[in-house]
Design a protein around this motif. Sequence first.
Motif, mmCIF file in Angstrom:
data_model
loop_
_atom_site.group_PDB
_atom_site.id
_atom_site.type_symbol
_atom_site.label_atom_id
_atom_site.label_comp_id
_atom_site.label_asym_id
_atom_site.label_seq_id
_atom_site.Cartn_x
_atom_site.Cartn_y
_atom_site.Cartn_z
ATOM 1 N N ILE A 124 0.942 -1.280 -0.137
ATOM 2 C CA ILE A 124 0.049 -0.081 0.084
ATOM 3 C C ILE A 124 0.902 1.305 -0.003
ATOM 4 N N LEU A 125 0.411 2.221 -0.640
ATOM 5 C CA LEU A 125 1.010 3.498 -0.666
ATOM 6 C C LEU A 125 0.110 4.373 0.113
ATOM 7 N N ARG A 126 0.664 5.197 1.149
ATOM 8 C CA ARG A 126 -0.159 6.012 1.748
ATOM 9 C C ARG A 126 0.318 7.374 1.989
ATOM 10 N N ILE A 127 -0.372 8.487 1.573
ATOM 11 C CA ILE A 127 0.178 9.766 1.515
ATOM 12 C C ILE A 127 -0.209 10.306 3.054
ATOM 13 N N GLU A 128 0.772 10.570 3.767
ATOM 14 C CA GLU A 128 0.595 11.338 5.105
ATOM 15 C C GLU A 128 0.569 12.699 5.240
ATOM 16 N N ASP A 129 -0.329 13.290 4.797
ATOM 17 C CA ASP A 129 -0.089 15.024 4.557
ATOM 18 C C ASP A 129 -1.140 15.493 5.614
ATOM 19 N N ILE A 130 -1.185 15.203 6.824
ATOM 20 C CA ILE A 130 -2.039 15.863 7.713
ATOM 21 C C ILE A 130 -1.675 17.201 8.224
ATOM 22 N N ASP A 131 -0.227 17.531 7.764
ATOM 23 C CA ASP A 131 0.161 18.914 8.204
ATOM 24 C C ASP A 131 0.314 19.692 7.068
ATOM 25 N N PRO A 132 -0.868 20.752 7.053
ATOM 26 C CA PRO A 132 -0.942 21.633 5.971
ATOM 27 C C PRO A 132 0.019 22.842 5.726
ATOM 28 N N THR A 133 0.919 22.800 6.874
ATOM 29 C CA THR A 133 1.870 23.913 6.779
ATOM 30 C C THR A 133 3.285 23.457 6.119
ATOM 31 N N ARG A 134 3.368 22.038 6.088
ATOM 32 C CA ARG A 134 4.573 21.444 5.533
ATOM 33 C C ARG A 134 4.344 20.729 4.168
ATOM 34 N N CYS A 135 3.164 20.087 3.875
ATOM 35 C CA CYS A 135 2.768 19.221 2.905
ATOM 36 C C CYS A 135 2.438 19.720 1.658
ATOM 37 N N ARG A 136 2.825 19.616 0.457
ATOM 38 C CA ARG A 136 2.318 20.196 -0.656
ATOM 39 C C ARG A 136 1.927 19.405 -1.962
ATOM 40 N N PRO A 137 0.860 19.632 -2.557
ATOM 41 C CA PRO A 137 0.372 18.926 -3.661
ATOM 42 C C PRO A 137 1.493 18.392 -4.640
ATOM 43 N N GLU A 138 2.338 19.251 -4.994
ATOM 44 C CA GLU A 138 3.290 19.007 -5.988
ATOM 45 C C GLU A 138 4.139 18.167 -5.502
ATOM 46 N N PHE A 139 4.593 17.851 -4.143
ATOM 47 C CA PHE A 139 5.170 16.652 -3.639
ATOM 48 C C PHE A 139 4.792 15.490 -3.709
ATOM 49 N N GLU A 140 3.685 15.470 -3.589
ATOM 50 C CA GLU A 140 2.602 14.244 -3.622
ATOM 51 C C GLU A 140 2.595 13.672 -5.067
ATOM 52 N N ALA A 141 2.359 14.593 -6.061
ATOM 53 C CA ALA A 141 2.469 14.109 -7.464
ATOM 54 C C ALA A 141 4.110 13.553 -7.738
ATOM 55 N N ALA A 142 5.122 14.449 -7.170
ATOM 56 C CA ALA A 142 6.315 13.670 -7.361
ATOM 57 C C ALA A 142 6.410 12.355 -6.960
ATOM 58 N N ILE A 143 6.043 12.157 -5.572
ATOM 59 C CA ILE A 143 6.248 10.913 -5.004
ATOM 60 C C ILE A 143 5.580 9.815 -6.089
ATOM 61 N N LEU A 144 4.369 9.942 -6.463
ATOM 62 C CA LEU A 144 3.745 9.057 -7.399
ATOM 63 C C LEU A 144 4.834 8.739 -8.726
ATOM 64 N N GLU A 145 5.403 9.852 -9.122
ATOM 65 C CA GLU A 145 6.044 9.682 -10.235
ATOM 66 C C GLU A 145 7.186 9.267 -9.826
ATOM 67 N N ASP A 146 8.196 9.454 -8.860
ATOM 68 C CA ASP A 146 9.397 9.007 -8.669
ATOM 69 C C ASP A 146 9.238 7.287 -8.243
ATOM 70 N N LEU A 147 8.258 6.957 -7.433
ATOM 71 C CA LEU A 147 7.854 5.362 -7.232
ATOM 72 C C LEU A 147 7.641 4.886 -8.444
ATOM 73 N N GLY A 148 6.848 5.281 -9.205
ATOM 74 C CA GLY A 148 6.573 4.563 -10.677
ATOM 75 C C GLY A 148 7.669 4.389 -11.565
ATOM 76 N N TRP A 149 8.519 5.481 -11.483
ATOM 77 C CA TRP A 149 9.933 5.493 -12.324
ATOM 78 C C TRP A 149 10.780 4.344 -11.655
ATOM 79 N N LEU A 150 10.721 4.009 -10.305
ATOM 80 C CA LEU A 150 11.410 3.193 -9.572
ATOM 81 C C LEU A 150 11.156 1.742 -10.056
ATOM 82 N N GLY A 151 10.057 1.476 -10.551
ATOM 83 C CA GLY A 151 9.450 0.175 -10.766
ATOM 84 C C GLY A 151 8.320 -0.147 -10.009
ATOM 85 N N LEU A 152 7.773 0.528 -8.815
ATOM 86 C CA LEU A 152 7.179 -0.076 -8.051
ATOM 87 C C LEU A 152 5.728 0.073 -8.424
ATOM 88 N N ASP A 153 4.746 -0.802 -7.878
ATOM 89 C CA ASP A 153 3.311 -0.560 -8.123
ATOM 90 C C ASP A 153 2.503 -0.662 -6.706
#
Length: 283
Positions: free
Chosen positions: A38-67
Motif C-alpha cells: 500500500i502507498l499512503r500519503i501522510e499529509d495531515i500537516d498543511p503547513t509542511r505538505c504540498r500537492p506538488e510533492f505528492e505528485a512527485a512521489i507517485l512519479e518517482d515511485l513509478g519510475w523506480l518500478g513499484l506498483d
Amino acid sequence: MTFVTRFAPSPTGRLHKGHAFSALTAWTAAHEAGGRFILRIEDIDPTRCRPEFEAAILEDLGWLGLDWAQPVRRQSAHLADYAAVVADLEARGLLYRCFRTRKEILDAIGDAPHGPAEAVRPGPHPAGEEVRLLAEGRAFAWRLSLERARESLGEAAWNALSFREEGVGPAGESGLIRARPETAGDVVLARKDAGSAYHVAVTHDDALQGVSHVVRGEDLFEATHIQVLIQTLMGWPTPVYRHHRLLTGEDGRRFAKRDNAVTLAQLRADGVTPEALRAELGF
Ligand code: GLU
C-alpha cells in the motif's frame, strides 16, 4: 494472515535514495510474501505538505518500478476519522488539556531533578486554572495521560504491552520487545488549531487498512512504543514491525530531504536508470 505492508511518505519534499531504499524494502517484502503493498500519503500537516510533492512521489515511485494497491489513501481527506479517535480517548478521560508552550515545558524540565532527558509529562492543570485559560481562548494541546492509560488498562495489560520486531532497532533490538510508552512521555495527540497528530493517524490507518507488517526506517523505532499503547487502548491489533537501517551518504550522515543531490529526480536527470539504482541499493 494476508501480508499487508505500506510505504507512508509525507509530501514535504522530494524523495531521495533513503526513501527509495525504504519503499523497495517494503515492496519486496510484500512480493516475497505474496501479499499487498500500500502507498499512503501522510499529509495531515498543511503547513509542511504540498500537492506538488505528492505528485512527485507517485512519479518517482513509478519510475523506480513499484506498483501499489488503488486507491491511494490521502490522510488529509480523513481528518474527521482521526478527530473521532481523539474524541473517543478524551471521552474516556485518557487525555488532558495542556496550555503550556514548548518553552515553558522545556524550562520546567530543565529545573527538574532528572534533567532535560526526562520525558515530557506536565500533567493536567489545576481545575480552576484550566477554566480560566479556556475562557481566555488560549490554544492548547490534548496530551495522552500515561497515568490514566495505565489505570484504564490495568497492571497486567500494561506490563504485557509489546511488539514483535523482525528487523532491528537502533540499539540492535529485535524479537519480542516490551513496549515502554513512558519513554515518550504524555505525547500530544491533537492540537486545538492543527488537528490530530501523526501517532493517531498512523495507528488508525494501519488498523483500517489491515497492515500486518510495518516496514520503515529505524528512526521511527521509538515511536512504536507509544503507537502500541494507542493500538491497545483502541482495541486495534499491533502489527509486526520490521525497522530497517537508514542509508547514509559518503560522509556518514543520513540523507535528508534538503540533500538535493540524492533526490530521485536529480538522479534521473543525471541519467541514472532505475535498474542501476535498484542494484546499488541491493534490489
Ligand atoms: N509519514 C511518516 C514519515 O514520512 C512515516 C510513518 C510511518 O512509516 O509510520 O516519516
